[in-house]
Design a protein around this motif. Structure first.
Motif, PDB file in Angstrom:
ATOM      1  N   TYR A   1       0.866  -1.180   0.000  1.00  0.00           N
ATOM      2  CA  TYR A   1       0.000   0.000   0.000  1.00  0.00           C
ATOM      3  C   TYR A   1       0.897   1.223   0.000  1.00  0.00           C
ATOM      4  O   TYR A   1       1.682   1.400   0.935  1.00  0.00           O
ATOM      5  CB  TYR A   1      -0.871   0.055   1.258  1.00  0.00           C
TER       6      TYR A   1
ATOM      7  N   HIS B   1       4.363   0.927   0.998  1.00  0.00           N
ATOM      8  CA  HIS B   1       4.573   0.300   2.302  1.00  0.00           C
ATOM      9  C   HIS B   1       4.174  -1.177   2.203  1.00  0.00           C
ATOM     10  O   HIS B   1       3.014  -1.483   1.944  1.00  0.00           O
ATOM     11  CB  HIS B   1       3.715   1.043   3.336  1.00  0.00           C
TER      12      HIS B   1
ATOM     13  N   VAL C   1       2.763  -4.451   3.240  1.00  0.00           N
ATOM     14  CA  VAL C   1       1.885  -4.896   4.331  1.00  0.00           C
ATOM     15  C   VAL C   1       1.929  -6.418   4.425  1.00  0.00           C
ATOM     16  O   VAL C   1       1.862  -6.988   5.513  1.00  0.00           O
ATOM     17  CB  VAL C   1       0.454  -4.385   4.067  1.00  0.00           C
TER      18      VAL C   1
ATOM     19  N   PRO D   1       0.435  -9.390  15.931  1.00  0.00           N
ATOM     20  CA  PRO D   1       0.060  -8.104  16.527  1.00  0.00           C
ATOM     21  C   PRO D   1      -0.850  -7.286  15.609  1.00  0.00           C
ATOM     22  O   PRO D   1      -0.919  -7.545  14.410  1.00  0.00           O
ATOM     23  CB  PRO D   1       1.413  -7.378  16.689  1.00  0.00           C
ATOM     24  N   SER D   2      -1.498  -6.297  16.200  1.00  0.00           N
ATOM     25  CA  SER D   2      -2.353  -5.397  15.426  1.00  0.00           C
ATOM     26  C   SER D   2      -1.516  -4.725  14.332  1.00  0.00           C
ATOM     27  O   SER D   2      -0.402  -4.271  14.583  1.00  0.00           O
ATOM     28  CB  SER D   2      -2.926  -4.352  16.383  1.00  0.00           C
ATOM     29  N   GLY D   3      -2.034  -4.726  13.115  1.00  0.00           N
ATOM     30  CA  GLY D   3      -1.323  -4.099  11.998  1.00  0.00           C
ATOM     31  C   GLY D   3      -0.333  -5.021  11.308  1.00  0.00           C
ATOM     32  O   GLY D   3       0.350  -4.615  10.361  1.00  0.00           O
ATOM     33  N   SER D   4      -0.252  -6.299  11.739  1.00  0.00           N
ATOM     34  CA  SER D   4       0.736  -7.208  11.138  1.00  0.00           C
ATOM     35  C   SER D   4       0.287  -7.742   9.782  1.00  0.00           C
ATOM     36  O   SER D   4       1.057  -8.423   9.105  1.00  0.00           O
ATOM     37  CB  SER D   4       1.045  -8.363  12.095  1.00  0.00           C
ATOM     38  N   GLY D   5      -0.953  -7.482   9.394  1.00  0.00           N
ATOM     39  CA  GLY D   5      -1.406  -7.870   8.050  1.00  0.00           C
ATOM     40  C   GLY D   5      -2.396  -9.018   8.005  1.00  0.00           C
ATOM     41  O   GLY D   5      -2.707  -9.528   6.935  1.00  0.00           O
ATOM     42  N   LYS D   6      -2.954  -9.407   9.161  1.00  0.00           N
ATOM     43  CA  LYS D   6      -3.856 -10.565   9.216  1.00  0.00           C
ATOM     44  C   LYS D   6      -5.084 -10.372   8.326  1.00  0.00           C
ATOM     45  O   LYS D   6      -5.424 -11.236   7.521  1.00  0.00           O
ATOM     46  CB  LYS D   6      -4.309 -10.824  10.666  1.00  0.00           C
ATOM     47  N   SER D   7      -5.751  -9.228   8.499  1.00  0.00           N
ATOM     48  CA  SER D   7      -6.979  -8.993   7.718  1.00  0.00           C
ATOM     49  C   SER D   7      -6.658  -8.829   6.238  1.00  0.00           C
ATOM     50  O   SER D   7      -7.414  -9.296   5.380  1.00  0.00           O
ATOM     51  CB  SER D   7      -7.716  -7.746   8.220  1.00  0.00           C
ATOM     52  N   THR D   8      -5.537  -8.181   5.950  1.00  0.00           N
ATOM     53  CA  THR D   8      -5.138  -8.006   4.550  1.00  0.00           C
ATOM     54  C   THR D   8      -4.890  -9.369   3.907  1.00  0.00           C
ATOM     55  O   THR D   8      -5.301  -9.617   2.766  1.00  0.00           O
ATOM     56  CB  THR D   8      -3.859  -7.146   4.464  1.00  0.00           C
TER      57      THR D   8
ATOM     58  N   ARG E   1      -8.326 -11.091   3.445  1.00  0.00           N
ATOM     59  CA  ARG E   1      -9.065 -10.463   2.329  1.00  0.00           C
ATOM     60  C   ARG E   1      -8.456 -10.857   0.990  1.00  0.00           C
ATOM     61  O   ARG E   1      -9.172 -11.072   0.020  1.00  0.00           O
ATOM     62  CB  ARG E   1      -9.059  -8.937   2.463  1.00  0.00           C
TER      63      ARG E   1
ATOM     64  N   GLU F   1     -11.661 -12.443  13.028  1.00  0.00           N
ATOM     65  CA  GLU F   1     -12.056 -12.098  14.393  1.00  0.00           C
ATOM     66  C   GLU F   1     -13.545 -12.382  14.641  1.00  0.00           C
ATOM     67  O   GLU F   1     -14.285 -11.489  15.071  1.00  0.00           O
ATOM     68  CB  GLU F   1     -11.785 -10.607  14.680  1.00  0.00           C
TER      69      GLU F   1
ATOM     70  N   HIS G   1      -6.987 -12.499  17.678  1.00  0.00           N
ATOM     71  CA  HIS G   1      -5.993 -11.954  18.596  1.00  0.00           C
ATOM     72  C   HIS G   1      -5.828 -12.826  19.827  1.00  0.00           C
ATOM     73  O   HIS G   1      -4.906 -12.662  20.595  1.00  0.00           O
ATOM     74  CB  HIS G   1      -6.520 -10.630  19.188  1.00  0.00           C
TER      75      HIS G   1
HETATM   76  N1  LIG Z   1      -6.758  -0.032   2.325  1.00  0.00           N
HETATM   77  C1  LIG Z   1      -5.586   0.238   2.917  1.00  0.00           C
HETATM   78  N2  LIG Z   1      -4.807   1.280   2.531  1.00  0.00           N
HETATM   79  C2  LIG Z   1      -3.620   1.540   3.113  1.00  0.00           C
HETATM   80  N3  LIG Z   1      -3.115   0.809   4.137  1.00  0.00           N
HETATM   81  C3  LIG Z   1      -3.833  -0.228   4.580  1.00  0.00           C
HETATM   82  C4  LIG Z   1      -5.096  -0.577   4.000  1.00  0.00           C
HETATM   83  N4  LIG Z   1      -5.575  -1.677   4.659  1.00  0.00           N
HETATM   84  C5  LIG Z   1      -4.655  -1.983   5.597  1.00  0.00           C
HETATM   85  N5  LIG Z   1      -3.615  -1.113   5.546  1.00  0.00           N
HETATM   86  C6  LIG Z   1      -2.422  -1.150   6.424  1.00  0.00           C
HETATM   87  O1  LIG Z   1      -1.905  -2.460   6.359  1.00  0.00           O
HETATM   88  C7  LIG Z   1      -1.387  -2.853   7.626  1.00  0.00           C
HETATM   89  C8  LIG Z   1      -2.006  -4.176   8.016  1.00  0.00           C
HETATM   90  O2  LIG Z   1      -3.387  -3.979   8.261  1.00  0.00           O
HETATM   91  P1  LIG Z   1      -4.362  -5.177   8.626  1.00  0.00           P
HETATM   92  O3  LIG Z   1      -5.711  -4.582   8.790  1.00  0.00           O
HETATM   93  O4  LIG Z   1      -4.188  -6.272   7.652  1.00  0.00           O
HETATM   94  O5  LIG Z   1      -3.752  -5.630  10.020  1.00  0.00           O
HETATM   95  P2  LIG Z   1      -4.337  -6.650  11.099  1.00  0.00           P
HETATM   96  O6  LIG Z   1      -3.221  -7.568  11.442  1.00  0.00           O
HETATM   97  O7  LIG Z   1      -5.605  -7.237  10.615  1.00  0.00           O
HETATM   98  O8  LIG Z   1      -4.595  -5.688  12.337  1.00  0.00           O
HETATM   99  P3  LIG Z   1      -5.746  -5.766  13.485  1.00  0.00           P
HETATM  100  O9  LIG Z   1      -5.294  -6.828  14.424  1.00  0.00           O
HETATM  101  O10 LIG Z   1      -5.697  -4.415  14.125  1.00  0.00           O
HETATM  102  O11 LIG Z   1      -7.055  -6.079  12.833  1.00  0.00           O
HETATM  103  C9  LIG Z   1      -1.666  -1.710   8.578  1.00  0.00           C
HETATM  104  O12 LIG Z   1      -0.489  -0.948   8.693  1.00  0.00           O
HETATM  105  C10 LIG Z   1      -2.745  -0.932   7.890  1.00  0.00           C
HETATM  106  O13 LIG Z   1      -2.676   0.414   8.219  1.00  0.00           O
END
Ligand SMILES: Nc1ncnc2c1ncn2[C@@H]1O[C@H](COP(=O)(O)OP(=O)(O)OP(=O)(O)O)[C@@H](O)[C@H]1O
Ligand SMILES: [Mg+2]
Length: 258
Positions: free
Chosen positions: A13, A16, A18, A37-44, A47, A165, A198
């Motif tokens: 992104y 950066h 992810v 951890p939060s922000g480690s990319g799990k949801s990305t 998806r 989650e 988490h």
């Molecule tokens: N659409 C987007 N545009 C830009 N950056 C994004 C986008 N979606 C996610 N990110 C970034 O990608 C990184 C990973 O996000 P993601 O939501 O996958 O983390 P996560 O592990 O699911 O976190 P959480 O535990 O808080 O749900 C984060 O730094 C987030 O800011």
């Protein structure tokens, strides 16, 4: 043949990274969790595997199909037929009834009415929500909403069930109830499940866990022993992984007694 093969997928992104060259496979019938951890990319990651997001690089194979090689129309059909989704916020249509929500995938698929009725009966009985079918979503408890969402996610027998989650909005009791359902789908129906959480208690229901850190696959562990032993292994791994401990310990933790 593996149900899912992920080969060096990355997601960038705005320059950066992810997700950074993540590879793994999931065999048919496996129950796998993703932690980190939060922000480690799990949801990305979830998806991307669910084709709701497009990886920047790398390949995703579901059996012998790479969904990202499909045309837009075929991709929508692929998602509808092969995948089931469960989200933290349920993502149900609040003004419709339980049965209308559950049937949506079959309606979109233009299945016939007797088949819809039969499947509705089967999934609602399986999840213990057969008495709720005429109720509107906005009159349900969180646990009942998530059971409805799971019913909708499995009514078409998806090859892969993805959950991000799924207990994140539920109290401890409802969370365990929902995890018993996932566990039973895995054990009884051999459903292939990939679930993000988490929470080490929730994760201890899985058979295998993948740990992400800063968008990379950091480690993986297998259950082997019983759930309580696995829970301890998970807590140890999270300590190794570092990060903010508040990321992990949720309302479920102090009450846990497997
Ligand atoms: N659409 C987007 N545009 C830009 N950056 C994004 C986008 N979606 C996610 N990110 C970034 O990608 C990184 C990973 O996000 P993601 O939501 O996958 O983390 P996560 O592990 O699911 O976190 P959480 O535990 O808080 O749900 C984060 O730094 C987030 O800011
Ligand atoms: Mg997330």
């Amino acid at each position: 043949m593996s149900t899912l093969r992920v080969n060096k997928i990355s997601k960038i992104y705005e320059k950066h990274p992810v997700l950074d060259r993540i590879s793994f496979s999931i065999e048919s019938g496996e129950f796998v969790g993703i932690m980190g951890p939060s922000g480690s990319g799990k949801s990305t990651l979830l998806r991307s595997l669910g084709t709701l997001d497009h990886p920047t690089n790398g390949e995703v194979w579901m059996k012998d199909e790479n969904p990202f090689e499909l045309q837009q129309k075929d991709l929508a059909r692929f998602r509808r037929k092969k995948l089931g989704f469960v989200f933290q916020q349920f993502d149900l249509l609040d003004t419709l009834t339980v049965e209308e929500n559950i049937l949506l995938p079959l309606i979109l698929n233009k299945d016939d009415i007797p088949f819809m009725k039969q499947r509705l009966q089967e999934v609602t009985t399986e999840l213990g929500i057969e008495k709720l079918v005429k109720m509107r979503i906005d009159s349900l408890s969180g646990g009942q909403k998530q059971k409805t969402a799971i019913a909708r996610a499995i009514i078409h027998h998806p090859e892969l069930l993805l959950a991000d989650e799924p207990t994140g909005s539920l109290d401890s009791r409802a969370s365990h109830e929902i995890m018993e359902i996932f566990y039973s789908l895995h054990k009884q129906n051999k459903t292939t499940i990939l679930l993000v959480t988490h929470d080490p208690v929730i994760a201890s229901y899985c058979d295998r866990l993948l740990f992400l850190k800063d968008g990379r696959l950091y480690n993986e562990i297998y259950k082997g022993g019983n759930q309580k032993e696995f829970f301890q292994k998970i807590v140890d791994m999270l300590a190794l992984l570092g990060g903010d401990r508040r990321d992990f310990y949720t309302v479920n933790f102090p009450k846990y007694d497997p």
